[in-house]
Design a protein around this motif. Structure first.
Motif, PDB file in Angstrom:
ATOM      1  N   ALA A 293       0.818  -1.214   0.000  1.00  0.00           N
ATOM      2  CA  ALA A 293       0.000   0.000   0.000  1.00  0.00           C
ATOM      3  C   ALA A 293       0.851   1.264   0.000  1.00  0.00           C
ATOM      4  O   ALA A 293       0.510   2.262  -0.648  1.00  0.00           O
ATOM      5  N   LEU A 294       1.968   1.240   0.704  1.00  0.00           N
ATOM      6  CA  LEU A 294       2.810   2.434   0.764  1.00  0.00           C
ATOM      7  C   LEU A 294       3.426   2.763  -0.590  1.00  0.00           C
ATOM      8  O   LEU A 294       3.628   3.932  -0.922  1.00  0.00           O
ATOM      9  N   TYR A 295       3.741   1.738  -1.373  1.00  0.00           N
ATOM     10  CA  TYR A 295       4.328   1.961  -2.695  1.00  0.00           C
ATOM     11  C   TYR A 295       3.376   2.776  -3.555  1.00  0.00           C
ATOM     12  O   TYR A 295       3.772   3.764  -4.197  1.00  0.00           O
ATOM     13  N   ASP A 296       2.115   2.377  -3.568  1.00  0.00           N
ATOM     14  CA  ASP A 296       1.133   3.102  -4.371  1.00  0.00           C
ATOM     15  C   ASP A 296       0.924   4.511  -3.833  1.00  0.00           C
ATOM     16  O   ASP A 296       0.784   5.462  -4.612  1.00  0.00           O
ATOM     17  N   MET A 297       0.914   4.677  -2.520  1.00  0.00           N
ATOM     18  CA  MET A 297       0.705   6.000  -1.950  1.00  0.00           C
ATOM     19  C   MET A 297       1.848   6.942  -2.306  1.00  0.00           C
ATOM     20  O   MET A 297       1.632   8.111  -2.635  1.00  0.00           O
TER      21      MET A 297
END
Length: 602
Positions: A538-542
């Motif tokens: 999720a952090l990668y996309d954010m």
């Protein structure tokens, strides 16, 4: 414990303005709100009732003196007894009751008698009216302030976002704050991210009657122990530290509300847990970890400590899928950008502490900074090269200066160079000059530099703001004056014994903490961003959505092609540098979006 705010000089802000200021930091003081206004002054508090719950209404007042106070005075009972013997009368058991009597007797020097953590404001209307602001020697409690454009009024608050509710708040962003953040992992004081806003440094006294305030610093003299062998040894220092921390723990467990302890699984928090458990057999301990299998997971060490000490252990588990929402929440509460990945964990941990019904949590912060627990201290101390100071400062940077050359836009890079060069380089040069001037050893000078320049703004602001965001008071035994004075009295050879860093702490803890924890290599409490910022997480996309968006505010400072290169590098060859750089930029972009909508950088 409270959040405080106020003004002095010029027209007094109206009640509706002051109410907006108070509301902006209500989580830090949800139990009661109070306000006093007079001709040219105002003082207000949001109270988190910890000690003397049935009394202690602020502002405290004695004739022409009024005072508001954020923090805890742990020696208040002894001070109360001394003041009672001199004729002062008290009602209830609030620690803040002793402040104005002490101020009457000793003036500004009254803070030398206080043991605890504090930010204090005194409106003294005797003779020429004046405002006094005070902070403790470690800088555990934040206090921000600015002077009105006409120089007649000073406004202050415990949080920047509350201070910004004053109508004449100077909201202009200092563009160099971005370089200071990336060069120091946080915005080091006394300057802030806003050009005309400052924070009061540790151990400071500010005086204001109008115009330019005067600020002085109080000193904390080293202890002068009577060493058994005539000189300090690791064994003697460990025994003395254990005794001092035992005394401090007795006072820190004294509260009218439930107290718990944070147990990361590292040495310092494990030792703090053991000391608390010796006094409160069923003390609650809290640890945070992440669902799934991640590097640097310390939960098993924390669980071992809990079993060993007999604490009621609470294991908090975060789902990485929830991280994007947590990022936005914790950055909003930090007031200024701070790149520490475990800010996310700290924020969620204090939220769990609050939900479990606790209002006080003991932490192990400060031991590394006082007793040389980081390898970078030792490496720099032993580095005899001409550029040791630049190498040392780069360890405290979110992005090394070599990376900034490629990261900054051409316009921003020119702006930084015109202002004197990179913050990290200038700070490293200032450190080298400090070492040359110092009468202390190089290692001790490095420690004092860290304690005054980095630690209050990178570590303590995070602890203060993220705990109070959930109405939890964080108490820090290692930062009490008795422990700081002992640390300042110890030579480098005792703090670092051979290859053992933080040797007195390890010696003191050895009797109470499992050997597996005492003897294992130091592991920082952090978020494994290198593993969590990768495709599928999720952090990668954010990070991508935030930094590469057409309207991203960081475009004023950061080259988009470099951000894309970092993503490419992270995908092709995952590692700490691209992940930590992207994390730092995510925090910056989130902060810029949440806190600033004014003019862009030149």
């Amino acid at each position: 414990m409270c959040r405080i705010y106020g003004s002095f000089g010029g027209p007094t802000p109206g009640p509706e303005v002051l109410e907006r200021v108070a509301d902006a930091m209500r989580p830090g003081g949800p139990d009661a709100q109070s306000l006093r206004r007079g001709d040219g002054w105002s003082l207000g508090t949001n109270r988190l009732a910890i000690q003397g719950v049935d009394h202690g209404e602020q502002p405290f007042e004695r004739g022409a003196l009024s005072c508001v106070f954020n923090g805890e005075i742990y020696n208040h009972r002894r001070l109360r007894a001394e003041l009672s013997a001199q004729g002062y009368a008290f009602e209830g058991d609030c620690d803040g009751d002793v402040l104005l009597p002490l101020y009457e007797l000793y003036g500004e020097a009254f803070v030398s008698r206080l043991e605890g953590m504090y930010a204090i404001a005194v409106a003294d209307r005797r003779g020429e009216p004046s405002l006094r602001l005070f902070t403790d020697h470690a800088g555990m409690k934040s206090l921000y302030y600015y002077i009105s454009a006409d120089g007649q009024r000073l406004c202050f608050a415990s949080e920047l976002r509350a201070l910004s509710r004053f109508p004449d708040f100077p909201a202009e962003l200092d563009p160099l704050a971005v370089d200071r953040y990336l060069g120091g992992k946080a915005v080091w004081g006394p300057a802030t991210a806003h050009t005309r806003v400052r924070t009061l440094e540790p151990g400071s006294v500010l005086r204001f009657t109008g115009g330019t305030p005067s600020v002085s610093h109080t000193t904390l003299a080293p202890a002068e122990p009577d060493w058994p062998e005539g000189h300090p040894t690791v064994a003697a220092a460990g025994a003395m530290l254990d005794a001092l921390l035992g005394e401090e723990m007795d006072r820190m467990l004294d509260a009218d509300v439930p107290v718990c302890v944070i147990t990361s699984g590292g040495l310092d928090s494990s030792y703090t847990t053991a000391l608390a458990a010796r006094r409160v057999p069923d003390v609650a301990s809290f640890n945070i970890a992440y669902r799934g299998d991640w590097p640097a997971d310390e939960r098993h060490f924390a669980a071992e400590v809990a079993r060993h000490c007999g604490s009621r252990h609470h294991q908090v588990l975060l789902d990485p899928a929830d991280f994007p929402g947590l990022v936005e929440r914790f950055v909003r509460h930090l007031d200024q950008p701070n790149n520490a990945p475990h800010s996310l964990s700290t924020f969620a941990l204090f939220e769990a502490v609050h939900e479990a019904g606790f209002k006080v949590a003991l932490t192990g912060d400060g031991a590394d900074e006082l007793f040389a627990g980081y390898g970078r201290f030792v490496k720099a101390d032993r580095d005899g090269s001409a550029s040791w100071h630049r190498a040392y400062q780069s360890t405290m940077a979110a992005v090394p200066t070599a990376g900034l050359e490629r990261l900054y836009t051409a316009d921003y890079l020119a702006h930084v160079r015109a202002a004197g060069g990179y913050f990290a380089d200038r700070s490293g040069d200032a450190l080298a000059a400090r070492v040359r001037r110092a009468e202390q050893s190089k290692l001790e000078t490095l420690l004092r530099y860290d304690q005054s320049e980095r630690f209050p703004y990178y570590i303590l602001r995070r602890v203060d703001h993220l705990s109070m965001a959930h109405s939890v008071e964080a108490r820090i035994p290692f930062l009490q004056p008795s422990v700081m004075r002992l640390a300042h009295a110890l030579p480098a050879s005792v703090k670092v014994a051979g290859d053992t860093v933080k040797a007195p702490v390890a010696e003191a803890a050895r009797r109470w903490v499992p050997a597996s924890v005492v003897n294992r290599p130091k592991q920082p409490f952090t978020l494994p961003v290198a593993a969590m910022i990768k495709p599928g997480e999720a952090l990668y996309d954010m990070v991508g959505d935030s930094l590469l968006a057409r309207g991203a505010r960081c475009r004023d400072y950061i080259r988009q092609d470099t951000v894309r290169d970092l993503f490419r590098l992270l995908t092709e060859s995952p590692g700490a540098y691209p992940a930590e750089t992207l994390w730092s930029l995510l925090v910056l972009e989130t902060w810029l979006s949440a806190h600033h909508a004014g003019p862009r950088t030149p």
